[in-house]
Design a protein around this motif. Structure first.
Motif, PDB file in Angstrom:
ATOM      1  N   SER A  64      -0.722   1.878   6.255  1.00 25.07           N
ATOM      2  CA  SER A  64      -0.350   3.133   6.149  1.00 25.07           C
ATOM      3  C   SER A  64       0.071   3.422   6.985  1.00 25.07           C
ATOM      4  CB  SER A  64      -1.355   4.199   4.627  1.00 25.07           C
ATOM      5  OG  SER A  64      -0.902   3.640   4.023  1.00 25.07           O
ATOM      6  N   GLY A  65      -0.644   3.653   8.525  1.00 26.21           N
ATOM      7  CA  GLY A  65       0.190   3.937   9.889  1.00 26.21           C
ATOM      8  C   GLY A  65       0.797   3.036   9.699  1.00 26.21           C
ATOM      9  N   THR A  66       0.661   2.096   9.846  1.00 22.56           N
ATOM     10  CA  THR A  66       2.055   1.287   9.969  1.00 22.56           C
ATOM     11  C   THR A  66       2.812   1.551  10.140  1.00 22.56           C
ATOM     12  OG1 THR A  66      -0.229  -0.391  10.861  1.00 22.56           O
ATOM     13  CG2 THR A  66       2.251  -1.166  11.272  1.00 22.56           C
ATOM     14  N   ASN A  67       3.194   1.315   8.393  1.00 22.81           N
ATOM     15  CA  ASN A  67       4.308   1.567   7.805  1.00 22.81           C
ATOM     16  C   ASN A  67       4.550   2.658   8.234  1.00 22.81           C
ATOM     17  OD1 ASN A  67       4.174  -0.781   6.479  1.00 22.81           O
ATOM     18  ND2 ASN A  67       2.906  -0.330   4.827  1.00 22.81           N
ATOM     19  N   ALA A  68       4.070   4.394   8.478  1.00 25.92           N
ATOM     20  CA  ALA A  68       4.429   5.497   8.251  1.00 25.92           C
ATOM     21  C   ALA A  68       4.459   5.299  10.032  1.00 25.92           C
ATOM     22  CB  ALA A  68       3.063   6.578   8.000  1.00 25.92           C
ATOM     23  N   TYR A 197       2.223   5.626   2.287  1.00 29.48           N
ATOM     24  CA  TYR A 197       1.388   5.653   1.251  1.00 29.48           C
ATOM     25  C   TYR A 197       1.421   5.868  -0.346  1.00 29.48           C
ATOM     26  CZ  TYR A 197      -1.746   9.743   0.391  1.00 29.48           C
ATOM     27  OH  TYR A 197      -1.718  11.440   0.362  1.00 29.48           O
ATOM     28  N   VAL A 198       2.034   6.701  -0.511  1.00 27.50           N
ATOM     29  CA  VAL A 198       2.601   7.471  -2.115  1.00 27.50           C
ATOM     30  C   VAL A 198       3.620   6.135  -2.679  1.00 27.50           C
ATOM     31  CG1 VAL A 198       3.399   9.654  -3.503  1.00 27.50           C
ATOM     32  CG2 VAL A 198       2.268   9.852  -1.622  1.00 27.50           C
ATOM     33  N   LEU A 209      -3.883   2.450   1.959  1.00 25.85           N
ATOM     34  CA  LEU A 209      -4.237   3.368   1.166  1.00 25.85           C
ATOM     35  C   LEU A 209      -3.992   3.672  -0.627  1.00 25.85           C
ATOM     36  CD1 LEU A 209      -3.895   6.146   4.362  1.00 25.85           C
ATOM     37  CD2 LEU A 209      -6.060   4.940   3.131  1.00 25.85           C
ATOM     38  N   GLY A 210      -2.462   3.863  -0.850  1.00 26.38           N
ATOM     39  CA  GLY A 210      -1.557   4.150  -2.206  1.00 26.38           C
ATOM     40  C   GLY A 210      -2.272   3.954  -3.077  1.00 26.38           C
TER      41      GLY A 210
ATOM     42  N   ALA C 150      -2.423  13.406  -2.087  1.00 25.47           N
ATOM     43  CA  ALA C 150      -3.237  12.426  -2.393  1.00 25.47           C
ATOM     44  C   ALA C 150      -4.082  12.905  -3.679  1.00 25.47           C
ATOM     45  CB  ALA C 150      -4.370  12.258  -0.604  1.00 25.47           C
ATOM     46  N   LEU C 151      -4.072  14.009  -3.884  1.00 26.03           N
ATOM     47  CA  LEU C 151      -5.171  14.008  -4.756  1.00 26.03           C
ATOM     48  C   LEU C 151      -4.482  13.688  -6.166  1.00 26.03           C
ATOM     49  CD1 LEU C 151      -5.870  17.321  -3.270  1.00 26.03           C
ATOM     50  CD2 LEU C 151      -7.862  15.895  -4.193  1.00 26.03           C
ATOM     51  N   ALA C 152      -3.323  13.770  -6.491  1.00 19.86           N
ATOM     52  CA  ALA C 152      -2.699  12.839  -7.182  1.00 19.86           C
ATOM     53  C   ALA C 152      -3.270  12.724  -8.997  1.00 19.86           C
ATOM     54  CB  ALA C 152      -1.438  12.978  -7.479  1.00 19.86           C
ATOM     55  N   PRO C 153      -3.926  11.723  -8.038  1.00 13.33           N
ATOM     56  CA  PRO C 153      -4.662  10.644  -9.104  1.00 13.33           C
ATOM     57  C   PRO C 153      -5.824  11.129  -9.554  1.00 13.33           C
ATOM     58  CG  PRO C 153      -3.866   9.215  -7.519  1.00 13.33           C
ATOM     59  CD  PRO C 153      -3.489  10.954  -6.572  1.00 13.33           C
TER      60      PRO C 153
END
Lengths: 263, 266, 310
Positions: A64-68, A197-198, A209-210, C150-153
Motif C-alpha cells: 500500500s505504501g508503494t502504491n501511495a 488501500y481503501v 492493507l485494504g 480503516a475502521l469502516a469494515p
C-alpha cells in the motif's frame, strides 16, 4: 528542571494523560462488560496480534505504501505543472477550478470500479491512478491559489520595475506558492495512503492493507483486522511525518503558513 | 458623591517573574460628576491601564477604586458605565441598530424598548437613516459614532473612552470632538478620555491629568476653564494655546529624557 | 453643509455587491458544465484513437482499454439511464439509481447531523475549558492524518450482531456512524478555531458589558465562528459521503449507491454502460451535499463583507 523543559512537559502532559486514559477506559470497558470481539477488541489484544503478525502486516504496508508513494509523487508533479498553466491562462483556471471543487465533494472511490475494468484485474494501475487523481487535485488547488494570491503590493512593485511575466513568476509567485505546496503535501500524504488501500475494498488486485482488513473480518479474526488497521494508521502517520520533515528541511524557519482549509 | 474615586492604586504585571512591569504607582484621583477628564502621557505611561482598572477589566495590585459610590466590579456588573475603544469594534453581522442594542439585550430589555432607544441614540449621533445598514458600509468616523451610541445606549452616568479617535484622519477627528462635546453636554455624562494628542485633550476636557512615563504617576492636573460650550472659535482662542503650552510643559517636566516620545503636537 | 448630507457622501453603496456574487456563482456553474462537456469530448477522442485492448507507454501498461465493452460511448451511457434495468424488472436505470442515491442521502444526512452536533459541542467544551482543549486538540489534528476510514469494515461488522438495549444494530447505522465519525473531526477543529477567533477587544467589550459566558458564546463567538465553520462543513459533508459510501461497499448494504456501484460493476461484461450510471449517481450524491452546504453558506453569510477566507 529548566524552564523550557517544564513548558514542553506542560504542553505534552494533558494530551498524553488523555490518551492513556482513553486506552485504559477502552480496555476496562471491553474486559469489564465482556464485549464480543466482533464489537470491540481490547488494545492489549490488538497489540499482541500486531506483534505476532508483524511480518505480514509489514508486507501489506509496503504494498500500500508503494502504491501511495507512486500516486503521491506523480499527482504532485502533475498538479504543480497544471497549476503553473492555470496561473498563466485565466480561461483554463475558470474551467478547471469548478471541476476541482466538484471532485472534492464526490466520493472518488467509486471510480476504482471503473478503473478495474479499464485495466487488467491484476494491475496495480487502478489503485495508483486513483491516488494520483486525488493527489493531483489537492496539489493543483493549493498551488494554484499560492501562485495567484500574491500580495497586491508585491505584484505592483514588480510591475513598476517593468518585470516580465516570467520574472514575476520566478521572483514573486513561486516563492509565495511554496508554503501552499507544503500545505497541500501535508493533506495529500495521508490521503494517498487512505486511497491506496481503501481502493482495495472495491475489487482488483488484493495484496495490500485494504484486502487484509476485510479478509480477516470476513473470517471473524477481528483482532487481526484491528492490527492491520493499526498498521494502516501507522503508515498514514508515517507519510504525514515525512511530509512535515521535508517541509522543515526545505523551508527556512519562521515562514508564515497558510492553514489547512486554505485560508 | 464623586463619579470616580481612585485611592492609592498600584498595578504590577507579572509580579515576581523576570518580566515584572510596574505600570502604575501611587495613583490618587477624584473625578466629579459631569466633568470631562482626559488622561494624557507618553506611550507606556499606563493611562490605558488606569482606564481599564476603572472599567474593572483588570484588578489593581493594591489600592481601591470606587465608581458611582460602589466598588468597580459592582459598577461593571450594574452597567454603570459605557466604554468606547480605538477600534469601533462593531459586530459585522449585526445592523447598526442591533449593534447599538447589544448592551440593552444583555440587560434583558424587550424588543420594542430596545428599538425605541436605538432610534433615539442614532438621532443623538446624527445618523438616523443608517439603522438598517451594516457596519462595513460605513466610514471610520461613522462607525465610531455608532460605537459611542452603543456606549451611551443604556444612559450610563459614566463614559470611558480609550483613544477612540486615534484611527481617524485629522478633519474627521476635529468634527468628532465637536460632536462628542455636544452629545455629552446634552446627556450630562461624566467622561474619562485617554489620548496622545495635546490639542484634543485641551479642547475636550474640563481637566487634564498629566502622567509620567513608566512607572506611571499623576504628575499634574491642568484645569481648562472654557466651560461646556466650546466651538471652532475656541481652537483659535489665546487661552487655548496657553493651555496647550501648559500641558506640554507639564509633560516635558514629567519626563526624565530630553526627547518627547509618543506625544503629538497636532 | 448639514451633517446629514456630509454623511451620505461617505457611505459605500452596498446593493451591487449582492448581485455581483450571484453572477459569479452562475458563471462558475456554467464553467462546470463546460468542463464536463470537454471531458466527454476527451473521452470520445481517446476512444477513437486509443488502443482497443489497452497498451503500453515505455513498457508501462498504463493505457486503458478503449473498446466499447470497457469504455462505452458517452451517448450509450446517457441512453442507458432511460432504458429498463433488464433481467428482473422494467424499472428504468434512472429510477433505480435515484432511489439508491436517495437511500444513501438519508444515511449521509443522519451521519452528518450527528457529527455536526457532536463536533460543535466538543468545540464549545474546548473553548470553555482550556485544559480540555490542550488535552484533546492534538488528537483532533492527528485524526486528519490517520486513515479513520480503516475502521469502516470493523464498524460495519457490528450489523445484525450487536444489541444496544432493546435495539438491534442495523448495518445502515454503521454507515451513518462512520459518516458521523468522519464529519465530526473537521467540524470540531474548524468550529474551535472559529470560536476562538474574535479579537481580544471584542471579548473585552463583552466583559465591559458584564455579559455572562453564555451570552458571549451566542452573541459573539458563534457569529464570529461562522466563516470558519463553512469550509469545515464542506469537509464534513464530503467526509460523511465517503464514510457512508465506503461502509456500504465493505458490507452488502443493499439499497445504497455504493452497493449499486459494486453490483453494476459486476455486470460489465454483459452491460458495459451501467456501471457508469452508478458512478454518476455517486457523484450526484456528493454534489447534493456540497450544494446543501453552499446553500447554508449563502443564506447565513449574505449580510457579511466578503473576505477571502473560504
Amino acid at each position: 528542571m529548566s524552564r523550557r523543559a517544564v513548558r514542553v512537559l506542560a504542553g505534552v502532559a494533558p494530551p498524553l494523560f488523555f490518551g492513556v486514559l482513553l486506552l485504559g477506559v477502552w480496555e476496562a470497558i471491553v474486559r469489564g462488560f465482556d464485549l464480543k470481539p466482533y464489537f470491540l477488541v481490547p488494545p492489549s489484544n490488538i497489540g499482541s496480534r500486531f506483534v505476532d503478525n508483524w511480518g505480514n502486516i509489514w508486507a501489506a504496508m509496503r504494498v500500500s505504501g508503494t502504491n501511495a508513494a507512486f500516486g503521491l509523487v506523480l499527482g504532485s508533479m502533475a498538479g504543480i505543472v497544471i497549476a503553473f498553466l492555470l496561473s498563466r491562462f485565466k480561461l483554463l483556471d475558470e474551467l478547471i477550478t469548478p471541476m476541482s471543487i466538484a471532485v472534492n465533494a464526490i466520493p472518488a472511490f467509486v471510480l476504482v470500479s471503473v478503473f478495474s475494468n479499464m485495466f487488467s484485474t491484476t494491475s496495480v494501475v487502478p489503485r495508483r491512478l486513483m491516488v494520483t487523481l486525488v493527489v493531483f487535485f489537492v496539489v493543483l488547488v493549493n498551488v494554484a491559489k499560492g501562485l495567484r494570491q500574491v500580495d497586491a503590493t508585491h505584484a505592483e512593485l514588480m510591475r513598476s520595475y517593468a518585470a516580465s511575466n516570467w520574472e514575476i513568476l520566478r521572483k514573486v509567485r513561486v516563492p509565495n506558492a511554496i508554503p501552499y505546496l507544503f500545505t497541500a503535501l501535508k493533506i495529500a500524504a495521508p490521503l494517498s495512503v487512505i486511497y491506496a488501500y481503501v481502493s482495495e475494498y472495491f475489487g482488483g488486485a488484493q495484496d495490500g492493507l485494504g484486502s487484509r482488513i476485510t479478509g480477516n473480518i470476513a473470517n471473524s479474526k477481528n483482532a487481526v483486522g484491528w492490527a492491520y488497521v493499526l498498521g494502516a494508521c501507522l503508515l498514514g502517520l508515517a507519510f504525514y511525518v515525512i511530509s512535515i520533515a521535508i517541509e522543515a528541511a526545505v523551508t527556512p524557519r519562521g515562514l508564515a503558513q497558510p492553514n489547512r482549509d486554505g485560508s | 458623591m464623586n463619579a470616580v474615586e481612585v485611592m492609592g492604586v498600584r498595578k504590577v504585571f507579572n509580579q515576581g517573574k523576570g518580566n515584572q512591569v510596574d505600570a502604575l504607582v501611587d495613583i490618587d484621583l477624584v473625578i466629579s460628576p459631569g466633568s470631562f477628564v482626559t488622561l494624557i502621557g507618553p506611550s507606556g505611561c499606563g493611562k490605558s491601564t488606569l482606564l481599564r482598572l476603572i472599567a474593572n477589566l483588570t484588578e489593581p495590585t493594591s489600592g481601591s477604586i470606587s465608581v458611582n459610590g460602589k466598588r468597580a466590579k459592582q459598577a461593571r456588573l450594574d452597567q454603570d458605565y459605557g466604554m468606547a475603544f480605538q477600534q469601533a469594534g462593531l459586530f459585522d453581522w449585526r445592523t447598526v441598530a442591533r449593534n447599538i442594542e447589544l448592551p440593552l439585550e444583555l440587560k434583558g430589555w424587550d424588543r420594542a424598548k430596545r428599538r425605541a432607544r436605538s432610534t433615539e441614540m442614532l438621532d443623538l449621533v446624527k445618523l438616523p437613516e443608517f439603522s438598517g445598514y451594516m457596519p462595513w458600509q460605513l466610514s471610520g468616523g461613522m462607525q465610531q459614532r455608532v460605537a459611542i451610541a452603543r456606549a451611551l445606549a443604556a444612559h450610563p452616568p459614566l463614559l470611558l473612552m480609550d483613544e477612540p479617535f486615534g484611527a481617524l484622519d485629522e478633519m474627521t477627528r476635529e468634527h468628532m470632538q465637536a460632536e462628542l462635546l455636544r452629545i455629552c453636554a446634552s446627556t450630562g455624562t461624566t467622561v474619562i478620555f485617554v489620548t496622545h494628542s495635546i490639542p484634543e485633550a485641551v479642547y475636550l476636557s474640563s481637566q487634564v491629568v498629566v502622567m509620567s512615563p513608566r512607572p506611571g504617576r499623576i504628575t499634574q492636573l491642568v484645569d481648562v476653564p472654557f466651560g461646556k460650550e466650546r466651538s471652532e472659535e475656541t481652537r483659535e482662542d489665546a487661552l487655548f494655546y496657553a493651555k496647550i503650552t501648559e500641558v506640554r510643559e507639564a509633560l516635558r517636566g514629567a519626563e526624565f529624557e530630553p526627547t518627547a516620545r509618543g506625544i503629538e503636537d497636532r | 453643509m448639514t451633517a446629514t448630507t456630509k454623511n451620505l457622501k461617505e457611505v459605500v453603496a452596498a446593493a451591487p455587491v449582492q448581485r455581483y456574487w450571484l453572477v459569479r456563482r452562475a458563471r462558475r456553474a456554467a464553467m462546470f458544465v463546460l468542463s464536463v462537456v470537454i471531458i466527454a469530448a476527451g473521452w470520445e477522442l481517446y476512444k477513437s484513437v486509443g488502443p482497443q485492448d489497452g497498451g503500453s507507454v515505455l513498457g508501462w501498461k498504463i493505457l486503458p482499454r478503449a473498446k466499447d465493452r470497457v469504455m462505452p460511448h458517452v451517448s450509450d451511457i446517457v441512453s442507458r439511464f432511460g432504458d429498463p434495468i433488464g433481467r428482473s424488472s422494467d424499472e428504468s436505470v434512472l429510477s433505480v439509481v435515484l432511489k439508491a442515491v436517495f437511500y444513501s442521502l438519508r444515511l449521509v444526512l443522519a451521519g452528518f447531523a450527528i457529527g455536526l452536533v457532536a463536533g460543535v459541542l466538543l468545540a464549545v467544551v474546548m473553548t470553555r475549558f482550556k485544559i480540555a482543549a490542550r488535552a484533546v486538540l492534538p488528537y483532533l489534528v492527528i485524526s486528519q492524518t490517520i486513515p479513520l476510514i480503516a475502521l469502516a469494515p470493523l464498524v460495519v461488522s457490528w450489523g445484525g450482531k450487536l444489541k444496544v438495549g432493546g435495539l438491534v444494530w442495523e448495518r445502515w447505522m454503521s454507515a451513518s456512524l462512520l459518516g458521523a465519525f468522519l464529519t465530526f473531526f473537521p467540524i470540531a477543529v474548524g468550529t474551535l478555531r472559529g470560536l476562538q477567533s474574535p479579537p481580544a477587544s471584542s471579548i473585552e467589550l463583552m466583559d465591559s458589558l458584564a455579559a455572562p459566558w453564555r451570552s458571549t458564546l451566542f452573541k459573539l463567538r458563534f457569529p464570529s465562528a461562522l466563516p470558519y465553520m463553512i469550509p469545515a462543513l464542506k469537509l464534513g459533508a464530503a467526509g460523511a459521503v465517503i464514510g457512508v459510501v465506503v461502509s456500504e461497499i465493505s458490507t452488502g448494504l443493499r439499497g445504497g449507491i455504493g452497493r449499486l456501484v459494486i453490483e453494476f460493476g459486476r455486470l460489465t461484461t454483459s452491460d458495459p454502460a451501467i456501471v457508469y450510471t452508478a458512478v454518476i449517481g455517486a457523484a450526484v450524491l456528493g454534489l447534493t451535499m456540497a450544494a446543501l452546504v453552499s446553500l447554508v453558506d449563502v443564506l447565513l453569510m449574505r449580510n457579511r463583507p466578503r473576505e477571502v477566507l473560504a
